[in-house]
Design a protein around this motif. Structure first.
Motif, PDB file in Angstrom:
ATOM      1  N   VAL A  48       0.848  -1.191   0.000  1.00  0.00           N
ATOM      2  CA  VAL A  48       0.000   0.000   0.000  1.00  0.00           C
ATOM      3  C   VAL A  48       0.883   1.241   0.000  1.00  0.00           C
ATOM      4  N   THR A  49       0.598   2.158  -0.904  1.00  0.00           N
ATOM      5  CA  THR A  49       1.300   3.444  -0.951  1.00  0.00           C
ATOM      6  C   THR A  49       0.477   4.474  -0.196  1.00  0.00           C
ATOM      7  N   ILE A  50       1.067   5.037   0.855  1.00  0.00           N
ATOM      8  CA  ILE A  50       0.366   5.958   1.749  1.00  0.00           C
ATOM      9  C   ILE A  50       0.707   7.392   1.357  1.00  0.00           C
ATOM     10  N   PRO A  51      -0.286   8.212   1.011  1.00  0.00           N
ATOM     11  CA  PRO A  51      -0.003   9.586   0.579  1.00  0.00           C
ATOM     12  C   PRO A  51       0.401  10.480   1.745  1.00  0.00           C
ATOM     13  N   PRO A  52       1.010  11.626   1.468  1.00  0.00           N
ATOM     14  CA  PRO A  52       1.456  12.518   2.553  1.00  0.00           C
ATOM     15  C   PRO A  52       0.306  13.132   3.349  1.00  0.00           C
ATOM     16  N   THR A  53      -0.912  12.998   2.862  1.00  0.00           N
ATOM     17  CA  THR A  53      -2.067  13.522   3.601  1.00  0.00           C
ATOM     18  C   THR A  53      -2.471  12.622   4.759  1.00  0.00           C
ATOM     19  N   ARG A  54      -1.992  11.383   4.774  1.00  0.00           N
ATOM     20  CA  ARG A  54      -2.466  10.404   5.748  1.00  0.00           C
ATOM     21  C   ARG A  54      -1.419  10.144   6.835  1.00  0.00           C
ATOM     22  N   ALA A  55      -1.175  11.160   7.644  1.00  0.00           N
ATOM     23  CA  ALA A  55      -0.241  11.008   8.752  1.00  0.00           C
ATOM     24  C   ALA A  55      -0.797  10.095   9.836  1.00  0.00           C
ATOM     25  N   ASP A  56      -2.084   9.785   9.766  1.00  0.00           N
ATOM     26  CA  ASP A  56      -2.708   8.935  10.777  1.00  0.00           C
ATOM     27  C   ASP A  56      -2.387   7.463  10.593  1.00  0.00           C
ATOM     28  N   ILE A  57      -1.828   7.083   9.451  1.00  0.00           N
ATOM     29  CA  ILE A  57      -1.508   5.671   9.197  1.00  0.00           C
ATOM     30  C   ILE A  57      -0.172   5.345   9.851  1.00  0.00           C
ATOM     31  N   LEU A  58      -0.228   4.572  10.937  1.00  0.00           N
ATOM     32  CA  LEU A  58       0.976   4.224  11.694  1.00  0.00           C
ATOM     33  C   LEU A  58       1.251   2.729  11.718  1.00  0.00           C
ATOM     34  N   HIS A  59       0.254   1.914  11.346  1.00  0.00           N
ATOM     35  CA  HIS A  59       0.344   0.477  11.562  1.00  0.00           C
ATOM     36  C   HIS A  59      -0.544  -0.218  10.534  1.00  0.00           C
ATOM     37  N   PRO A  60      -0.236  -1.488  10.174  1.00  0.00           N
ATOM     38  CA  PRO A  60      -1.118  -2.203   9.242  1.00  0.00           C
ATOM     39  C   PRO A  60      -2.592  -2.199   9.668  1.00  0.00           C
ATOM     40  N   CYS A  61      -2.857  -2.169  10.975  1.00  0.00           N
ATOM     41  CA  CYS A  61      -4.250  -2.149  11.434  1.00  0.00           C
ATOM     42  C   CYS A  61      -4.975  -0.885  11.002  1.00  0.00           C
ATOM     43  N   ASP A  62      -4.243   0.232  10.832  1.00  0.00           N
ATOM     44  CA  ASP A  62      -4.878   1.458  10.336  1.00  0.00           C
ATOM     45  C   ASP A  62      -5.348   1.275   8.900  1.00  0.00           C
ATOM     46  N   ILE A  63      -4.560   0.562   8.104  1.00  0.00           N
ATOM     47  CA  ILE A  63      -4.957   0.286   6.719  1.00  0.00           C
ATOM     48  C   ILE A  63      -6.133  -0.669   6.701  1.00  0.00           C
ATOM     49  N   ILE A  64      -6.106  -1.679   7.565  1.00  0.00           N
ATOM     50  CA  ILE A  64      -7.207  -2.632   7.637  1.00  0.00           C
ATOM     51  C   ILE A  64      -8.500  -1.924   8.022  1.00  0.00           C
ATOM     52  N   GLU A  65      -8.400  -0.968   8.915  1.00  0.00           N
ATOM     53  CA  GLU A  65      -9.592  -0.202   9.311  1.00  0.00           C
ATOM     54  C   GLU A  65     -10.181   0.542   8.120  1.00  0.00           C
ATOM     55  N   ASP A  66      -9.330   1.131   7.285  1.00  0.00           N
ATOM     56  CA  ASP A  66      -9.823   1.846   6.108  1.00  0.00           C
ATOM     57  C   ASP A  66     -10.453   0.896   5.100  1.00  0.00           C
ATOM     58  N   VAL A  67      -9.907  -0.310   4.962  1.00  0.00           N
ATOM     59  CA  VAL A  67     -10.537  -1.307   4.097  1.00  0.00           C
ATOM     60  C   VAL A  67     -11.931  -1.636   4.626  1.00  0.00           C
ATOM     61  N   ALA A  68     -12.054  -1.776   5.946  1.00  0.00           N
ATOM     62  CA  ALA A  68     -13.349  -2.066   6.554  1.00  0.00           C
ATOM     63  C   ALA A  68     -14.344  -0.941   6.305  1.00  0.00           C
ATOM     64  N   ILE A  69     -13.866   0.311   6.359  1.00  0.00           N
ATOM     65  CA  ILE A  69     -14.746   1.453   6.087  1.00  0.00           C
ATOM     66  C   ILE A  69     -15.233   1.413   4.657  1.00  0.00           C
ATOM     67  N   ALA A  70     -14.310   1.161   3.715  1.00  0.00           N
ATOM     68  CA  ALA A  70     -14.699   1.111   2.307  1.00  0.00           C
ATOM     69  C   ALA A  70     -15.623  -0.075   2.024  1.00  0.00           C
ATOM     70  N   PHE A  71     -15.399  -1.197   2.685  1.00  0.00           N
ATOM     71  CA  PHE A  71     -16.276  -2.358   2.520  1.00  0.00           C
ATOM     72  C   PHE A  71     -17.656  -2.079   3.114  1.00  0.00           C
ATOM     73  N   GLY A  72     -17.670  -1.342   4.233  1.00  0.00           N
ATOM     74  CA  GLY A  72     -18.922  -1.022   4.907  1.00  0.00           C
ATOM     75  C   GLY A  72     -19.126  -1.897   6.121  1.00  0.00           C
ATOM     76  N   PHE A  73     -19.104  -1.304   7.293  1.00  0.00           N
ATOM     77  CA  PHE A  73     -19.261  -2.094   8.519  1.00  0.00           C
ATOM     78  C   PHE A  73     -20.605  -2.819   8.542  1.00  0.00           C
ATOM     79  N   ASN A  74     -21.624  -2.186   7.984  1.00  0.00           N
ATOM     80  CA  ASN A  74     -22.939  -2.822   7.968  1.00  0.00           C
ATOM     81  C   ASN A  74     -23.004  -4.006   7.008  1.00  0.00           C
ATOM     82  N   ASN A  75     -21.999  -4.119   6.136  1.00  0.00           N
ATOM     83  CA  ASN A  75     -21.973  -5.229   5.178  1.00  0.00           C
ATOM     84  C   ASN A  75     -21.224  -6.444   5.710  1.00  0.00           C
ATOM     85  N   VAL A  76     -20.578  -6.282   6.853  1.00  0.00           N
ATOM     86  CA  VAL A  76     -19.860  -7.415   7.452  1.00  0.00           C
ATOM     87  C   VAL A  76     -20.891  -8.399   8.016  1.00  0.00           C
TER      88      VAL A  76
END
Length: 583
Positions: free
Chosen positions: A345-373
């Motif tokens: 994953v290439t992290i842009p300079p706007t995303r200083a909040d990404i510190l750990h693989p779990c932060d990326i996983i959280e964003d995948v979950a958001i894009a997938f939709g928590f209600n769709n899990v």
């Protein structure tokens, strides 16, 4: 969490889609933000100013709450850009740094106040009234969030066409700094400005950051024109306006990492208004040691995450192409690696909040939709219950309270003196865990004893009727090289009796009762006390407590020097034991 106010019509026009209030609230939820309130400019003014303004609009305003670490969502530009990418109405932009001839020279004396400085240039920018207001508002938001009310980071923006580089960042005695500050009609010295702004409702809270220092930070251009006196005020000479075409941004800071985050956020959000969108010009930063660094760098970072981990953590089973699509909706570029088992994953300079693989996983979950899990039952059934040490602590608290003692709750941190000199001990004997960068002298170490906190509690309540009987059951922290973190928590009971007489028999009776309820008091092989010496206690009036074959603590009459060190004037007795031995 921070909130931003955005005009509904302007927001929908920028996104290119109109929503009902309910539909937009659902979009915010899907994206991981919250539509906090629907109001209007007039209602906001009435609420905040307690009066009605005729020149305010009735246009609908959305108050949107964003995560505290998503600095890229603190302005309409960043929010619109992220929502459009999320809705797949645009691709995530690429940010570029262009070369420049500007230079900022940092003098060594700035280390006394704010040692770090960065800068950037937004070239050929075009402001509208709305984008100009957003530009100013984002600076205020960054000051409050990443800048911690300007203590860590302060931002200055200037019309580059009114000044001339190279620029110097210096620290001078306040009486030697003299300039016309923003919106003032005459020049003031640094000291005069501090007095002037001590009555300003907006700026007075920032004055203590440098007030009382022997030198104040100041930024000059090559002609000794003052750009700003950070973190307080900019100069009026270089003020920006709607007609400003070239913006010089300066960042001064006590935290270099926070400064880089603030600079990257500001230039990435508003570089879209430059002639060459999403570009900014760098500035050469010359350090006091002569080293030269180029800022901003707008670095793209890379993080490799296992596809299996992504699916497992979220509870889904999506193929690689879908995972990549979800990442693209959150402004990430990605490529498959490890024979398709992982994604880089290439992290842009706007995303200083990404510190750990779990932060990326959280964003995948958001894009997938928590209600769709898909909801599933846990594979194992478990029953929650108290930890044994907490259950024992509650039982001991009840018994001690029934003896007439009042429970206290004191701070887990204390000063070095509290656990050393005030207890007549040396600091190197305490096994204390020290705070690397304490903000106050009252909280320098983790406590190694509960006794100082209780003595300070008595000192704060010594006007209460005597005798004072107080106790605490809580953790102390001790160094331990055998643990993975180098320290361990230890649950203890401490009780203090404060009266005209020491009351050693009262404390001894409390200890006997505690041992009785713990079912160890009836056998001297399991519980007894033995005379000992301890500098905290009066000579000849101190005993070691033994239980289950181990020394678990001490009791005794507190030494007079300890009593006076804690601002007390009557004798006291105390007991402190480790209760984890009884688990």
């Amino acid at each position: 969490m921070p909130t931003i106010n955005i005009l509904k019509d302007a927001l929908f026009e920028a996104i290119g889609i109109s929503y009902t209030d309910e539909e937009f609230g659902e979009l915010c939820f899907d994206f991981g933000i919250e539509l906090d309130e629907i109001t209007s400019e007039k209602q906001i003014f009435v609420r905040e100013k307690k009066e009605k303004f005729d020149d305010t609009s009735d246009a609908v305003v959305y108050k949107i709450e964003v995560p505290a670490n998503r600095y890229d969502l603190l302005c309409m530009e960043g929010l619109v850009r992220s929502l459009k990418v999320f809705l797949r109405r645009m691709a995530a932009p690429q940010y570029f740094v262009l070369s420049s001839t500007q230079r900022l020279i940092i003098r060594s004396e700035t280390a006394q106040v704010r040692p770090f400085a960065l800068a950037a240039v937004l070239r050929n920018i075009t402001f509208t009234e709305a984008s100009y207001n957003n530009f100013i508002d984002l600076q205020d938001k960054l000051h409050l969030t990443v800048g911690r009310k300007r203590t860590l980071v302060a931002i200055g923006t200037h019309d580059l066409d009114t000044v001339e580089g190279p620029f110097t960042y210096e620290a001078l005695p306040p009486q030697q700094i003299k300039f016309k500050a923003l919106n003032q009609v005459k020049e003031y010295t640094g000291l005069e400005l501090m007095e002037l702004y001590s009555h300003d409702s907006h700026l007075k809270e920032y004055l203590p950051i440098i007030q009382g220092k022997s030198v104040y930070p100041v930024i000059f251009d090559r002609n000794r024109v003052v750009l700003s006196m950070p973190p307080i005020i900019n100069g009026d000479h270089s003020r920006i306006s709607l007609n400003t075409k070239n913006v010089f941004i300066d960042i001064t800071a006590t935290d270099l990492n926070k400064a880089k985050i603030a600079l990257d956020t500001l230039v990435t959000m508003f570089s879209q208004y430059c002639d060459k969108p999403f570009t900014c010009e760098c500035v050469e930063i010359e350090r006091p040691d002569g080293q030269v660094e180029i800022q901003p760098q707008l670095k793209y970072r890379e993080q490799v995450v296992s596809l299996q981990m992504i699916n497992q953590k979220i509870g889904i089973n999506e193929p690689a192409e879908n995972i990549q699509m979800f990442l693209s909706r959150m402004c990430f570029e990605s490529n498959l690696v490890d024979e398709g088992e992982s994604v880089k994953v290439t992290i842009p300079p706007t995303r200083a909040d990404i510190l750990h693989p779990c932060d990326i996983i959280e964003d995948v979950a958001i894009a997938f939709g928590f209600n769709n899990v898909h909801k599933t039952f846990p594979k194992t059934c478990t029953v929650g219950h108290q930890l044994p040490v907490n259950k024992l602590s509650d039982q001991i608290r009840l018994e001690v309270a029934l003896l007439g003692f009042t429970e206290a709750l004191t701070f887990a941190l204390c000063s070095c003196d509290d656990i050393s000199s005030r207890l007549r001990k040396k600091m190197n004997e305490t096994s204390a865990v020290q705070i690397a960068n304490p903000k106050t002298s009252e909280f320098q170490v983790a406590r190694t004893s509960l006794l100082p906190g209780l003595l300070k509690t008595i000192a704060a309540n010594k006007r209460m009727p005597i005798p004072l009987r107080i106790f605490e059951v809580a953790d102390v922290v001790l160094k331990d090289k055998h643990t993975d973190v180098g320290a361990q928590n230890q649950r203890r009971l401490c009780a203090v009796y404060y009266n005209k007489t020491p009351g050693f028999e009262v404390i001894h009776g409390l200890l006997d009762r505690v041992m009785q309820v713990l079912n160890v008091a009836n056998d001297k092989d399991f519980y007894y006390i033995k005379a000992t010496e301890d500098s905290t206690y009066f000579t000849g009036w101190c005993a070691e407590v033994y239980a289950l074959g181990k020394a678990i603590g001490k009791l005794g009459v507190i030494h007079p020097e300890v009593i006076t060190a804690f601002d007390l004037n009557m004798p006291a007795s105390a007991v402190e034991i480790d209760i984890e031995q009884f688990l």
